[in-house]
Scaffold this motif. Sequence first.
Motif, PDB file in Angstrom:
ATOM      1  N   MET A  37       0.819  -1.210   0.000  1.00  0.00           N
ATOM      2  CA  MET A  37       0.000   0.000   0.000  1.00  0.00           C
ATOM      3  C   MET A  37       0.854   1.261   0.000  1.00  0.00           C
ATOM      4  SD  MET A  37      -3.125  -1.052   2.567  1.00  0.00           S
ATOM      5  CE  MET A  37      -4.129   0.349   2.082  1.00  0.00           C
ATOM      6  N   ARG A  38       2.076   1.154  -0.525  1.00  0.00           N
ATOM      7  CA  ARG A  38       2.955   2.314  -0.519  1.00  0.00           C
ATOM      8  C   ARG A  38       2.420   3.455  -1.390  1.00  0.00           C
ATOM      9  NH1 ARG A  38       8.165   0.526   1.265  1.00  0.00           N
ATOM     10  NH2 ARG A  38       7.848   0.297   3.507  1.00  0.00           N
ATOM     11  N   SER A  39       1.807   3.146  -2.517  1.00  0.00           N
ATOM     12  CA  SER A  39       1.212   4.212  -3.340  1.00  0.00           C
ATOM     13  C   SER A  39       0.053   4.870  -2.596  1.00  0.00           C
ATOM     14  CB  SER A  39       0.720   3.654  -4.679  1.00  0.00           C
ATOM     15  OG  SER A  39       1.801   3.237  -5.479  1.00  0.00           O
ATOM     16  N   ILE A  40      -0.739   4.042  -1.900  1.00  0.00           N
ATOM     17  CA  ILE A  40      -1.826   4.585  -1.078  1.00  0.00           C
ATOM     18  C   ILE A  40      -1.244   5.460   0.021  1.00  0.00           C
ATOM     19  CG2 ILE A  40      -3.769   4.007   0.424  1.00  0.00           C
ATOM     20  CD1 ILE A  40      -4.279   3.212  -2.426  1.00  0.00           C
ATOM     21  N   GLY A  41      -0.098   5.053   0.590  1.00  0.00           N
ATOM     22  CA  GLY A  41       0.549   5.854   1.628  1.00  0.00           C
ATOM     23  C   GLY A  41       0.972   7.214   1.106  1.00  0.00           C
ATOM     24  N   ALA A  42       1.549   7.234  -0.115  1.00  0.00           N
ATOM     25  CA  ALA A  42       1.930   8.508  -0.714  1.00  0.00           C
ATOM     26  C   ALA A  42       0.700   9.389  -0.934  1.00  0.00           C
ATOM     27  CB  ALA A  42       2.660   8.262  -2.033  1.00  0.00           C
ATOM     28  N   ALA A  43      -0.383   8.776  -1.392  1.00  0.00           N
ATOM     29  CA  ALA A  43      -1.618   9.531  -1.618  1.00  0.00           C
ATOM     30  C   ALA A  43      -2.199  10.036  -0.300  1.00  0.00           C
ATOM     31  CB  ALA A  43      -2.639   8.658  -2.339  1.00  0.00           C
ATOM     32  N   ALA A  44      -2.100   9.224   0.756  1.00  0.00           N
ATOM     33  CA  ALA A  44      -2.625   9.639   2.063  1.00  0.00           C
ATOM     34  C   ALA A  44      -1.866  10.851   2.586  1.00  0.00           C
ATOM     35  CB  ALA A  44      -2.532   8.484   3.055  1.00  0.00           C
TER      36      ALA A  44
END
Length: 578
Positions: free
Chosen positions: A479-486
């Motif tokens: 979920m690293r891309s989700i983390g960047a988006a968060a």
Amino acid sequence: MDAPVTPVAIDNDHQNPSKHLPSQKNTSKGGWNAAIFVIFVEMAERFAFYGLAGNLITYLTNNLGQPVAAAAKNVNTWVGVSAIFPLLGAFVADSYLGRFKTILASSSIYFLGMVLLSLSVSVIPTHSRKPVFFTALYILAIGEGGHKPCVQTFAADQFDENNPEEKAAKSSFFNWWYLGIVTGASVAIVVVIYLQDNVSWAAGFGVLAGSLAVALALFLIGMKRYRKQRPTGSPFTRVAQVFVAAARKWRLTESHGSRGICCEDDRVPGQTMGPKLVRTNQFRFLDKAMMIDNDDAMRKSRNPWKLCSLNQVEEVKLLLRLIPIWVSCLMFCAVITQLHTFFTKQGSTMSRSLGPNFQVPPAALQSLVGLTILIAVPVYDCVFVHIARKLTKNPTGITMLQRIGIGLFVSILNMVVAGIVETARVNTARKHGLIDTPKAVIPMSIWWLLPQYVLTGIGDVFTIIGLQELFYDQMPEEMRSIGAAAYISIVGIGSFVNTGIISVVQMISSKHGKEWLRDNLNRSNLNYFYWVLAGLSAINLCVYMWISSAFEYKKVEEYNEISEGKELEMEGYSDVRV
């Protein structure tokens, strides 16, 4: 131990034949030869974004005739939407398209939006410009949504964590990445805003569109050099499985009815190996999802909606721990949005002469933030960390949460100073009889605003970079891309928070005399508004300190480490702990 960027299903150009040995990747792909193209793409995108956002309030007030408060709300709303869309873009990239296709599609949309924006200030008839202009703005927001969460992680994907040489290069990559972002933004603020103020808005936006066209061409030129990765499906499915499994076993306890804990490695075959997480004591209600009951023990295969692994449960706990931190940083981002709105309007009323023939564009002072960051980052890394390391014995000097907290304190100081400077500006206008002449130049140098711009840059070095590191390091691997988006969405929601504060301030102040934020800035009470933000930020800092005191960082174990406890072999399960 260091974790890879994001576990994904690897394509034929990115095979990893052994999970425990350095990968044998095609050396003609990836590395700096590929990452440099992505860096230029990001520089162009930041160049375009800040060339637009930095002076947007000026266009809305001077060209579209909007009131200052309304223009500030529109800028905040657009910035907010641009920062929230990355949540959707990250989901699409991780679940369906993959990062390469998402970047390609979003960059194309971004370019088309900038072309339409250029047309809206030039060839579009005057009576139709406003709707076309705002349509173009939100097309750009859609492009931002796919670009922002993917481009950094896609560039980092070009370096193999299992290769010692590439792993070392990856550490250097993040330094050059951030330098590229700051350089692109700073050049835009100086060059493009000068064109907008002194040549034409069409020329300024045309340069932005041209830079995006060049960046898109460069990205395509490097296409054969990239290590491309395929999506692994929705990461939110794994999160939902934990909550469903825990709810289905709400009566089960480890001492009554449990046959053990499921510790099997349930990652998708072909994923890059990530760390095994250590069991923690927070959010114990979720532990029921990994408890094995009699029905689970009799199954030959695991039902993921009834039994989850320890690693999967701990990944969900990581997400839950980050939510309060996310909320407690919204006020910081509400403060920094003043950079694109009221800071610029303040400067437009002050003496901007630099020599006999040059006027400093008020929005150009935003470049001071980038300059401050360029100076403060090496000072932080080479001086501050070195001193702090001796005092704390921490290899990084201070923890990520401490770094964020220092930035929150700096934002309070920033608003206090901004309020003091604004008070001096209004007093100067009153002294020279200019209080009712809003377009007159107040005989007070624009450089009095220097401290608040410098403090904004210092706050970014601590809080923004700290948030980047926290939401990269503490997110589950897939979920690293989700983390960047968060992390990016904090800026977006913070902009909406600021818009809400403006609305409340206007409503309350109008009931008690006059609105604080008026078109005539000399008759406004902008200093009171800044001090309200300082007070809210002080309350927020206290809440943040309470939340961070209970925060538990990610704990991982080495792959060859034998876990404490007795291992039990059961039918259908090769890794079960009791």
